[in-house]
Motif scaffolding. Structure first.
Motif, PDB file in Angstrom:
ATOM      1  N   LEU A  83      -0.661   7.417  -4.786  1.00 55.00           N
ATOM      2  CA  LEU A  83      -1.241   6.342  -3.986  1.00 55.00           C
ATOM      3  C   LEU A  83      -0.831   6.487  -2.526  1.00 55.00           C
ATOM      4  CD1 LEU A  83      -0.483   3.349  -6.389  1.00 55.00           C
ATOM      5  CD2 LEU A  83      -2.512   4.814  -6.333  1.00 55.00           C
ATOM      6  N   GLU A 105      -1.728   1.395   0.544  1.00 53.90           N
ATOM      7  CA  GLU A 105      -2.008   0.702  -0.718  1.00 53.90           C
ATOM      8  C   GLU A 105      -0.746   0.085  -1.301  1.00 53.90           C
ATOM      9  OE1 GLU A 105      -5.332   2.770  -3.372  1.00 53.90           O
ATOM     10  OE2 GLU A 105      -3.947   4.234  -2.536  1.00 53.90           O
ATOM     11  N   TYR A 140      -0.226  -4.099  -1.596  1.00 53.29           N
ATOM     12  CA  TYR A 140      -0.160  -4.805  -2.878  1.00 53.29           C
ATOM     13  C   TYR A 140       1.254  -5.299  -3.182  1.00 53.29           C
ATOM     14  CZ  TYR A 140      -4.923  -3.188  -3.637  1.00 53.29           C
ATOM     15  OH  TYR A 140      -6.279  -2.966  -3.513  1.00 53.29           O
ATOM     16  N   THR A 188      -9.495  -2.031  -7.610  1.00 55.43           N
ATOM     17  CA  THR A 188     -10.252  -1.348  -6.576  1.00 55.43           C
ATOM     18  C   THR A 188     -10.949  -0.127  -7.124  1.00 55.43           C
ATOM     19  OG1 THR A 188      -8.263  -0.152  -6.008  1.00 55.43           O
ATOM     20  CG2 THR A 188      -8.738  -2.129  -4.741  1.00 55.43           C
ATOM     21  N   SER A 228      -4.276  -5.970   4.229  1.00 55.97           N
ATOM     22  CA  SER A 228      -5.532  -6.052   3.478  1.00 55.97           C
ATOM     23  C   SER A 228      -6.719  -5.763   4.380  1.00 55.97           C
ATOM     24  CB  SER A 228      -5.688  -7.436   2.841  1.00 55.97           C
ATOM     25  OG  SER A 228      -4.695  -7.654   1.862  1.00 55.97           O
ATOM     26  N   ARG A 264      -9.106   3.989  -1.542  1.00 53.86           N
ATOM     27  CA  ARG A 264      -8.315   3.263  -2.530  1.00 53.86           C
ATOM     28  C   ARG A 264      -8.408   3.944  -3.892  1.00 53.86           C
ATOM     29  NH1 ARG A 264     -11.222  -2.241  -1.736  1.00 53.86           N
ATOM     30  NH2 ARG A 264     -12.749  -0.806  -0.831  1.00 53.86           N
ATOM     31  N   LEU A 312      -6.853  -2.133   4.755  1.00 52.18           N
ATOM     32  CA  LEU A 312      -7.161  -1.432   3.510  1.00 52.18           C
ATOM     33  C   LEU A 312      -8.648  -1.478   3.168  1.00 52.18           C
ATOM     34  CD1 LEU A 312      -5.784   0.128   1.208  1.00 52.18           C
ATOM     35  CD2 LEU A 312      -5.499  -2.059   0.001  1.00 52.18           C
TER      36      LEU A 312
END
Length: 313
Positions: A195, A199, A203, A2, A69, A77, A72
């Motif tokens: 982060l 995020e 992930y 990203t 997702s 990011r 996000l």
């Protein structure tokens, strides 16, 4: 990977002054997490043996990953460093992948109370690992609260133990779940220094889903033959105890010690017992109320701050 974001690093590593959220927000987020995680035990118990551990894990993780997702896409990011990618992989594989598979399989071999009791070794491991690797203090109040709360879990487990038995394989799987939970939380705490919780959770869900891909065929069978109720429960597990609850957990963890926060999960068996009482008409035995009270007292003790030594005259 990203694109990099320009927002302020949460730990202030970019030199800017960081102000945390109001004190009530991490507490409220943690409360949401505990309630949804407790509800997951009730939902999984209701599913029983209809869905295999692999299919259930893959289904809820895929749903959560897709939901997160979508959120996000419009959120800031970061470009991961190599260390962050390793930690993110460890978190996703251990906590989101192996933990779910091990715990779901353990509850097919041993009763839920025994599984919950063994898995509560996890918060103790987290507190120890956080002291070793994150420099978090193991205060006297923390250790005392840990012992009292774990004693409460043992009492609840003894009082509510069913006929599932406690075969060695089931206990070992529950211990594996506890260990992978501990590894995942410690990795997550380091990742949250820079982060966002969204995020990390998103992930990690994808990495966990990759671990569960060998059970894609089982999930396909569930989707084609499962009842509407079964599919709705899997969807519920994916959206609320996974996507929402893990995100609120990450938000709270970003603003508190890993060891101290993890010990609040001793309240999950208490909340789950109350939910089972209300929703499934499963009345807890009297001894379980004593265990629940000890869990609450233990968690309150872990929140106490050590006394400040008096200044030298």
């Amino acid at each position: 990977m990203t694109s990099p974001a320009t927002d302020t690093a949460p730990d202030g590593s970019d030199g800017t002054e960081v102000t945390g959220p109001p004190a009530w927000q991490p507490v409220a987020a943690l409360g949401v997490t505990l309630v949804f995680w407790a509800s997951a035990f009730v939902a999984i118990r209701h599913l029983g043996h209809e869905v295999t551990p692999g299919a259930l894990s893959l289904g809820r993780l895929l749903i959560a990953a897709v939901v997160l997702s979508a959120l996000l896409v419009r959120a800031p990011r970061h470009r991961f460093t190599r260390t962050e990618l390793v930690l993110l992989t460890c978190c996703g594989v251990a906590w989101f992948g192996v933990y779910n598979l091990a715990l779901n399989d353990a509850e097919r071999r041993i009763d839920a109370a025994t599984a919950a009791m063994v898995v509560q070794v996890g918060p103790i491991l987290i507190a120890l690992l956080a002291g070793l690797f994150l420099g978090e203090r193991l205060t006297g109040w923390l250790l005392l609260g840990m012992a009292v709360a774990f004693g409460g879990v043992v009492i609840i487990g003894s009082a509510m133990r069913g006929d599932g038995g406690s075969d060695l394989a089931g206990v070992l799987l529950a211990l594996l779940a506890a260990a992978t939970y501990a590894v995942g939380v410690v990795c997550q705490k380091v990742l949250l220094r820079r982060l966002s919780g969204l995020e990390v959770t998103c992930y990690a869900c994808w990495f966990g889903a990759l671990v569960c891909l060998p059970w894609l065929g089982d999930l396909g069978d569930v989707l084609s033959t499962g009842s509407t109720e079964t599919l709705l429960l899997i969807a519920y597990l994916g959206v609320f105890p996974t996507a929402v609850a893990f995100s609120t957990w990450a938000f709270a963890l970003r603003h508190t010690d890993a060891g101290k926060q993890s010990l609040t999960t001793f309240l999950v068996p208490v909340i789950a017992a109350v939910m089972a009482w209300a929703l499934l008409d499963e009345v807890p035995p009297p001894l379980a109320f004593l265990g629940g009270a000890l869990c609450v007292v233990g968690v309150l003790l872990t929140r106490r701050k050590p006394g400040v030594p008096a200044a030298a005259a």
